[in-house]
Enzyme design. Structure first.
Site, PDB file in Angstrom:
ATOM      1  N   ASP A 103      -4.732  57.511  50.990  1.00 26.78           N
ATOM      2  CA  ASP A 103      -4.861  57.601  52.447  1.00 26.78           C
ATOM      3  C   ASP A 103      -4.635  59.057  52.901  1.00 26.78           C
ATOM      4  O   ASP A 103      -5.349  59.944  52.460  1.00 26.78           O
ATOM      5  CB  ASP A 103      -3.870  56.608  53.073  1.00 26.78           C
ATOM      6  N   ASP A 237     -10.208  46.970  51.676  1.00 25.99           N
ATOM      7  CA  ASP A 237      -9.569  47.926  52.596  1.00 25.99           C
ATOM      8  C   ASP A 237     -10.334  47.950  53.921  1.00 25.99           C
ATOM      9  O   ASP A 237     -11.551  48.177  53.931  1.00 25.99           O
ATOM     10  CB  ASP A 237      -9.597  49.312  51.953  1.00 25.99           C
ATOM     11  N   GLY A 263      -6.272  44.689  49.433  1.00 26.06           N
ATOM     12  CA  GLY A 263      -6.524  45.506  50.607  1.00 26.06           C
ATOM     13  C   GLY A 263      -6.133  46.968  50.436  1.00 26.06           C
ATOM     14  O   GLY A 263      -6.186  47.532  49.334  1.00 26.06           O
ATOM     15  N   HIS A 264      -5.706  47.557  51.549  1.00 27.70           N
ATOM     16  CA  HIS A 264      -5.400  48.980  51.622  1.00 27.70           C
ATOM     17  C   HIS A 264      -4.266  49.362  50.676  1.00 27.70           C
ATOM     18  O   HIS A 264      -4.370  50.342  49.927  1.00 27.70           O
ATOM     19  CB  HIS A 264      -5.026  49.301  53.074  1.00 27.70           C
ATOM     20  N   PHE A 265      -3.187  48.596  50.697  1.00 29.73           N
ATOM     21  CA  PHE A 265      -2.014  48.899  49.884  1.00 29.73           C
ATOM     22  C   PHE A 265      -2.107  48.157  48.554  1.00 29.73           C
ATOM     23  O   PHE A 265      -1.358  47.215  48.284  1.00 29.73           O
ATOM     24  CB  PHE A 265      -0.736  48.541  50.638  1.00 29.73           C
TER      25      PHE A 265
END
Length: 293
Positions: A103, A237, A263-265
């Site tokens: 990120d 994500d 997902g993102h994490f």
């Protein structure tokens, strides 16, 4: 298993908190976190890598337990964050190292690579974007602020800072939410809620446009210096699309791309798998460097 040490070091008058594990004479890997988290996101990855590497994970200014100076005394731009991390690396004795960028950590790490390409041994990008096709529609409100930085558009971004939005970033695209430790998003929200931190984050939302403007420079760095690169990507994500991972092969044809159904994490749910992929990748990168020496 190598224990994690929790340390603070002064970097040009700023107290930078970091987590460290592994032998000081081992090959080094620098872990750079993103929004809205801190080095806490690497709490599981650090011990998984520390048997073979010196692993260092700082908190960026304004995040985690690193100082968050008032905006009147510290410019919250990605260039300034990069300057701090570059000096931090020097202070803790990182001369050549691999990077894991996530990120916000991606533009910080890639800016660092532009300034000091000789320091970067290899790159692991965990949902760390460097291509416009990687930006999802989730960026639309932030891009509207870039185009027209009014108070109205700034205020519209405050929803991203609310506890329910932070939790959503962890949970979106995750098949089994019971895999997500609640202290992760709870800690992020508590630190975001510190007086004045909302304005810091909104400043960084605005300045993220400068990272997109540098994408061509990042891509030229990849083509010119050809660092070994592994992309480990949560394919669900909501902010950084799988196309952003696949695009690395345009400039680095030998890049390794791995997608995970999360997902993102991604480390929250697939930490063991990602740690294994990183270990294998770094072993090859180090072997290739020794062979070329």
């Amino acid at each position: 298993m190598s224990p994690i040490a929790y340390r603070t070091v002064e970097v040009d008058g700023l107290n930078v908190f970091y987590r460290e594990a592994g032998r000081r004479d081992a090959p080094a890997i620098l872990l750079l976190h993103g929004f809205p988290t801190s080095s806490h996101m690497f709490r599981g990855l650090i011990p998984a890598l520390a048997d073979r590497y010196r692993v260092i994970a700082p908190d960026l200014p304004g995040f985690g337990f690193t100082d968050a100076p008032d905006r009147s005394r510290f410019a919250y731009t990605f260039e300034h964050l990069t300057e701090v991390i570059a000096r931090f690396a020097e202070v803790v004795g990182l001369r050549r190292f691999a990077m894991l960028v996530f990120d916000y950590g991606a533009p910080v790490g890639f800016r660092l690579a532009l300034k000091h390409p000789e320091r970067v041994l290899a790159i692991v990008s965990q949902n760390g974007n460097a291509y416009e096709e990687g930006l999802s529609e989730g960026w639309n409100p932030i891009q509207a602020y870039w185009r027209d930085p009014t108070e109205k558009n700034r205020a519209a971004l405050r929803d991203f800072l609310k506890p329910e939005a932070v939790k959503w970033q962890y949970a979106h695209g995750v098949a089994d939410e019971s895999r997500i430790a609640p202290e992760s998003y709870a800690l992020d929200s508590a630190l975001l809620a510190r007086p004045g931190n909302d304005e810091i984050q909104l400043d960084l939302f605005l300045d993220y446009a400068s990272n997109v403007a540098l994408y061509p420079a990042f891509q030229n760095y990849f083509r010119t210096h050809r660092p070994p690169l592994l992309a480990t990507w949560g394919k669900n994500d909501p902010f950084f699309l799988p196309a952003g991972a696949e695009a690395y092969r345009r400039d680095l044809p030998e890049a390794e791309i791995r997608f995970y159904d999360t997902g993102h994490f991604a480390l929250e749910t697939h930490g063991a798998e990602i740690a294994e992929a990183i270990g294998t990748f770094l072993s090859r990168a180090l072997a290739a460097e020794r062979s070329a020496a």
